[in-house]
Design a protein around this motif. Structure first.
Motif, PDB file in Angstrom:
ATOM      1  N   ARG A 169      59.879 -12.902  64.973  1.00 48.75           N
ATOM      2  CA  ARG A 169      60.248 -12.312  66.262  1.00 48.75           C
ATOM      3  C   ARG A 169      60.571 -10.817  66.142  1.00 48.75           C
ATOM      4  O   ARG A 169      61.561 -10.320  66.681  1.00 48.75           O
ATOM      5  N   GLY A 170      59.763 -10.139  65.406  1.00 46.74           N
ATOM      6  CA  GLY A 170      59.933  -8.700  65.243  1.00 46.74           C
ATOM      7  C   GLY A 170      59.049  -8.167  64.148  1.00 46.74           C
ATOM      8  O   GLY A 170      58.438  -8.922  63.380  1.00 46.74           O
ATOM      9  N   HIS A 171      58.971  -6.856  64.063  1.00 45.94           N
ATOM     10  CA  HIS A 171      58.150  -6.196  63.055  1.00 45.94           C
ATOM     11  C   HIS A 171      59.043  -5.348  62.149  1.00 45.94           C
ATOM     12  O   HIS A 171      60.174  -5.005  62.517  1.00 45.94           O
ATOM     13  N   PRO A 172      58.564  -4.984  60.964  1.00 43.57           N
ATOM     14  CA  PRO A 172      59.376  -4.164  60.065  1.00 43.57           C
ATOM     15  C   PRO A 172      59.439  -2.711  60.521  1.00 43.57           C
ATOM     16  O   PRO A 172      58.618  -2.259  61.327  1.00 43.57           O
ATOM     17  N   TYR A 173      60.417  -1.989  59.978  1.00 42.50           N
ATOM     18  CA  TYR A 173      60.510  -0.556  60.257  1.00 42.50           C
ATOM     19  C   TYR A 173      59.314   0.174  59.656  1.00 42.50           C
ATOM     20  O   TYR A 173      58.743   1.070  60.268  1.00 42.50           O
ATOM     21  N   SER A 174      58.921  -0.218  58.435  1.00 44.45           N
ATOM     22  CA  SER A 174      57.757   0.376  57.777  1.00 44.45           C
ATOM     23  C   SER A 174      57.131  -0.661  56.862  1.00 44.45           C
ATOM     24  O   SER A 174      57.716  -1.712  56.592  1.00 44.45           O
ATOM     25  N   MET A 175      55.931  -0.360  56.384  1.00 48.02           N
ATOM     26  CA  MET A 175      55.224  -1.242  55.457  1.00 48.02           C
ATOM     27  C   MET A 175      54.631  -0.412  54.328  1.00 48.02           C
ATOM     28  O   MET A 175      54.433   0.797  54.471  1.00 48.02           O
ATOM     29  N   ARG A 176      54.338  -1.105  53.234  1.00 48.68           N
ATOM     30  CA  ARG A 176      53.732  -0.415  52.096  1.00 48.68           C
ATOM     31  C   ARG A 176      52.575  -1.251  51.563  1.00 48.68           C
ATOM     32  O   ARG A 176      52.697  -2.466  51.388  1.00 48.68           O
ATOM     33  N   GLY A 177      51.450  -0.596  51.316  1.00 51.64           N
ATOM     34  CA  GLY A 177      50.279  -1.263  50.758  1.00 51.64           C
ATOM     35  C   GLY A 177      49.372  -0.252  50.083  1.00 51.64           C
ATOM     36  O   GLY A 177      49.642   0.958  50.075  1.00 51.64           O
ATOM     37  N   ASP A 178      48.281  -0.752  49.506  1.00 52.99           N
ATOM     38  CA  ASP A 178      47.357   0.154  48.820  1.00 52.99           C
ATOM     39  C   ASP A 178      46.315   0.678  49.804  1.00 52.99           C
ATOM     40  O   ASP A 178      46.353   0.384  51.001  1.00 52.99           O
ATOM     41  N   MET A 179      45.362   1.450  49.284  1.00 47.05           N
ATOM     42  CA  MET A 179      44.370   2.120  50.124  1.00 47.05           C
ATOM     43  C   MET A 179      43.174   1.224  50.461  1.00 47.05           C
ATOM     44  O   MET A 179      42.177   1.697  50.991  1.00 47.05           O
ATOM     45  N   GLY A 180      43.265  -0.062  50.153  1.00 44.74           N
ATOM     46  CA  GLY A 180      42.149  -0.956  50.418  1.00 44.74           C
ATOM     47  C   GLY A 180      41.843  -1.084  51.901  1.00 44.74           C
ATOM     48  O   GLY A 180      42.735  -0.974  52.756  1.00 44.74           O
ATOM     49  N   THR A 181      40.577  -1.335  52.205  1.00 48.89           N
ATOM     50  CA  THR A 181      40.156  -1.449  53.606  1.00 48.89           C
ATOM     51  C   THR A 181      40.795  -2.657  54.289  1.00 48.89           C
ATOM     52  O   THR A 181      40.883  -2.686  55.520  1.00 48.89           O
ATOM     53  N   GLU A 182      41.239  -3.649  53.497  1.00 48.03           N
ATOM     54  CA  GLU A 182      41.816  -4.843  54.109  1.00 48.03           C
ATOM     55  C   GLU A 182      43.122  -4.546  54.849  1.00 48.03           C
ATOM     56  O   GLU A 182      43.561  -5.325  55.706  1.00 48.03           O
ATOM     57  N   ASN A 183      43.757  -3.422  54.544  1.00 47.18           N
ATOM     58  CA  ASN A 183      45.028  -3.074  55.184  1.00 47.18           C
ATOM     59  C   ASN A 183      44.853  -2.174  56.407  1.00 47.18           C
ATOM     60  O   ASN A 183      45.849  -1.766  57.010  1.00 47.18           O
ATOM     61  N   GLY A 184      43.614  -1.864  56.758  1.00 42.73           N
ATOM     62  CA  GLY A 184      43.366  -0.908  57.837  1.00 42.73           C
ATOM     63  C   GLY A 184      43.925  -1.342  59.182  1.00 42.73           C
ATOM     64  O   GLY A 184      44.643  -0.581  59.847  1.00 42.73           O
ATOM     65  N   LEU A 185      43.628  -2.581  59.611  1.00 37.66           N
ATOM     66  CA  LEU A 185      44.106  -3.056  60.913  1.00 37.66           C
ATOM     67  C   LEU A 185      45.618  -3.229  60.929  1.00 37.66           C
ATOM     68  O   LEU A 185      46.278  -2.945  61.937  1.00 37.66           O
ATOM     69  N   VAL A 186      46.180  -3.684  59.807  1.00 36.97           N
ATOM     70  CA  VAL A 186      47.637  -3.830  59.719  1.00 36.97           C
ATOM     71  C   VAL A 186      48.313  -2.476  59.874  1.00 36.97           C
ATOM     72  O   VAL A 186      49.331  -2.354  60.568  1.00 36.97           O
ATOM     73  N   ALA A 187      47.754  -1.450  59.242  1.00 39.64           N
ATOM     74  CA  ALA A 187      48.334  -0.105  59.343  1.00 39.64           C
ATOM     75  C   ALA A 187      48.288   0.402  60.783  1.00 39.64           C
ATOM     76  O   ALA A 187      49.251   1.007  61.274  1.00 39.64           O
ATOM     77  N   VAL A 188      47.178   0.132  61.469  1.00 35.73           N
ATOM     78  CA  VAL A 188      47.052   0.570  62.868  1.00 35.73           C
ATOM     79  C   VAL A 188      48.073  -0.139  63.746  1.00 35.73           C
ATOM     80  O   VAL A 188      48.767   0.491  64.563  1.00 35.73           O
ATOM     81  N   MET A 189      48.204  -1.471  63.590  1.00 34.71           N
ATOM     82  CA  MET A 189      49.150  -2.235  64.403  1.00 34.71           C
ATOM     83  C   MET A 189      50.588  -1.825  64.118  1.00 34.71           C
ATOM     84  O   MET A 189      51.407  -1.674  65.032  1.00 34.71           O
ATOM     85  N   GLN A 190      50.904  -1.633  62.833  1.00 33.30           N
ATOM     86  CA  GLN A 190      52.254  -1.226  62.470  1.00 33.30           C
ATOM     87  C   GLN A 190      52.590   0.143  63.058  1.00 33.30           C
ATOM     88  O   GLN A 190      53.714   0.376  63.516  1.00 33.30           O
ATOM     89  N   THR A 191      51.632   1.045  63.073  1.00 37.68           N
ATOM     90  CA  THR A 191      51.834   2.374  63.662  1.00 37.68           C
ATOM     91  C   THR A 191      52.119   2.267  65.166  1.00 37.68           C
ATOM     92  O   THR A 191      53.005   2.953  65.699  1.00 37.68           O
ATOM     93  N   LEU A 192      51.383   1.383  65.852  1.00 42.92           N
ATOM     94  CA  LEU A 192      51.605   1.195  67.282  1.00 42.92           C
ATOM     95  C   LEU A 192      52.962   0.552  67.555  1.00 42.92           C
ATOM     96  O   LEU A 192      53.677   0.957  68.483  1.00 42.92           O
ATOM     97  N   PHE A 193      53.335  -0.439  66.750  1.00 40.16           N
ATOM     98  CA  PHE A 193      54.620  -1.114  66.951  1.00 40.16           C
ATOM     99  C   PHE A 193      55.790  -0.169  66.693  1.00 40.16           C
ATOM    100  O   PHE A 193      56.803  -0.198  67.393  1.00 40.16           O
ATOM    101  N   ALA A 194      55.668   0.657  65.640  1.00 35.12           N
ATOM    102  CA  ALA A 194      56.775   1.536  65.254  1.00 35.12           C
ATOM    103  C   ALA A 194      56.985   2.661  66.253  1.00 35.12           C
ATOM    104  O   ALA A 194      58.113   3.129  66.452  1.00 35.12           O
ATOM    105  N   GLY A 195      55.920   3.135  66.876  1.00 34.47           N
ATOM    106  CA  GLY A 195      56.037   4.211  67.853  1.00 34.47           C
ATOM    107  C   GLY A 195      56.348   5.553  67.201  1.00 34.47           C
ATOM    108  O   GLY A 195      56.071   5.782  66.016  1.00 34.47           O
ATOM    109  N   ASP A 196      56.956   6.433  67.968  1.00 33.07           N
ATOM    110  CA  ASP A 196      57.239   7.796  67.500  1.00 33.07           C
ATOM    111  C   ASP A 196      58.535   7.883  66.705  1.00 33.07           C
ATOM    112  O   ASP A 196      58.842   8.941  66.143  1.00 33.07           O
ATOM    113  N   GLU A 197      59.319   6.812  66.658  1.00 36.04           N
ATOM    114  CA  GLU A 197      60.608   6.862  65.977  1.00 36.04           C
ATOM    115  C   GLU A 197      60.452   6.904  64.461  1.00 36.04           C
ATOM    116  O   GLU A 197      61.324   7.418  63.763  1.00 36.04           O
TER     117      GLU A 197
END
Length: 279
Positions: A169-197
């Motif tokens: 029922r929530g998302h993390p403040y930030s995430m960490r992963g490698d440069m693999g293409t498999e993390n691309g969509l997760v990075a985009v979603m996390q950026t949208l969830f986190a917003g400008d804060e």
């Protein structure tokens, strides 16, 4: 070609019918000024190489490890000389290693769900069993631990992420992963969830620097995966697994659910209180 002294004795006896002792061989070689280890590398070149390694990696390398590194890079030098170089270049590191007091880097997280660490485990990937996991950096709670047909498809990892957000029922403040293409969509979603804060909602880096999840892979191998790795290698050695598409599909059909069951058990039984050895 270089031979050991014992090999020289055997070759003389088998190929030339000359019976001679090991001590005689050494004496004759010494009289002829011959030796297996000669033509050592230039001391200054080796010193510069060792200095570069110490500067780059700090006091983590002892003289044995540094000696092997020099050999791999084509340098020919005595191990005692490496020890003397390290004493000259990094006396504090030598002292700390001798006392086993090396200062390890410390991990810091502000609280639960501050940073989630995700990565893929590829030890069983060649057999079609692709493992992906995510762990909370503060509590070391396993957010997800999944085995699937792919760990390289961004949509698959994104599905894991969405399911985890719904469950927690929530998302993390930030995430960490490698440069693999498999993390691309997760990075985009996390950026949208986190917003400008959040300045850096998704932190990219090498897998070796992702310490929390890398530590978890070591635990997972001891608790579960080593048995599967040995079993799969056994199939391959007996000629029962060739690596073609049919064999991979059969392994996935027969073993995927069997492997996921102990994963659920591990996630329930290994709690943060039982993982003090991770510190």
């Amino acid at each position: 070609m270089e031979f050991f002294y014992r090999d020289i004795v055997k070759i003389l006896q088998m190929n030339h019918a000359i019976s001679i002792s090991l001590r005689q061989v050494k004496r004759y070689l010494k009289e002829m000024n011959l030796a297996r280890r000669k033509d050592y590398s230039n001391i200054r070149s080796v010193f510069n190489f060792v200095h570069t390694q110490v500067t780059s990696y700090g006091p983590a390398h002892g003289y044995r490890w540094m000696y092997q590194k020099c050999k791999r890079h084509g340098f020919k030098i005595k191990r005692d000389h490496i020890s003397l170089m390290l004493n000259t270049i990094d006396p504090e590191g030598v002292y700390l290693r001798a006392r086993r007091r090396l200062k390890r880097r410390e991990y810091f997280s502000r609280g639960p769900n501050f940073c989630w660490h995700l990565d893929s485990y590829d030890k069983l990937k060649r057999y079609g069993l692709c493992i992906n996991a995510c762990i909370d950096g503060f509590s070391r709670k396993i957010i997800w631990l999944k085995v699937g047909r792919s760990s390289s498809n961004p949509k698959v990892i994104a599905r894991y992420f969405i399911d985890a957000i719904e469950e927690h029922r929530g998302h993390p403040y930030s995430m960490r992963g490698d440069m693999g293409t498999e993390n691309g969509l997760v990075a985009v979603m996390q950026t949208l969830f986190a917003g400008d804060e959040v300045t850096i909602p998704f932190i990219y880096g090498k897998s070796t620097m992702n310490t929390r999840i890398e530590s978890w892979w070591g635990i997972l191998r001891k608790k579960c995966c080593q048995v599967w790795i040995s079993a799969m290698k056994g199939l391959q050695e007996r000629g029962q697994f060739s690596g073609d598409k049919l064999d991979i599909n059969l392994i996935q059909f027969c073993c995927m659910q069997l492997l996921q069951v102990p994963f659920f058990s591990i996630c329930r039984n290994i709690l943060p209180s039982n993982m003090s050895s991770w510190q």
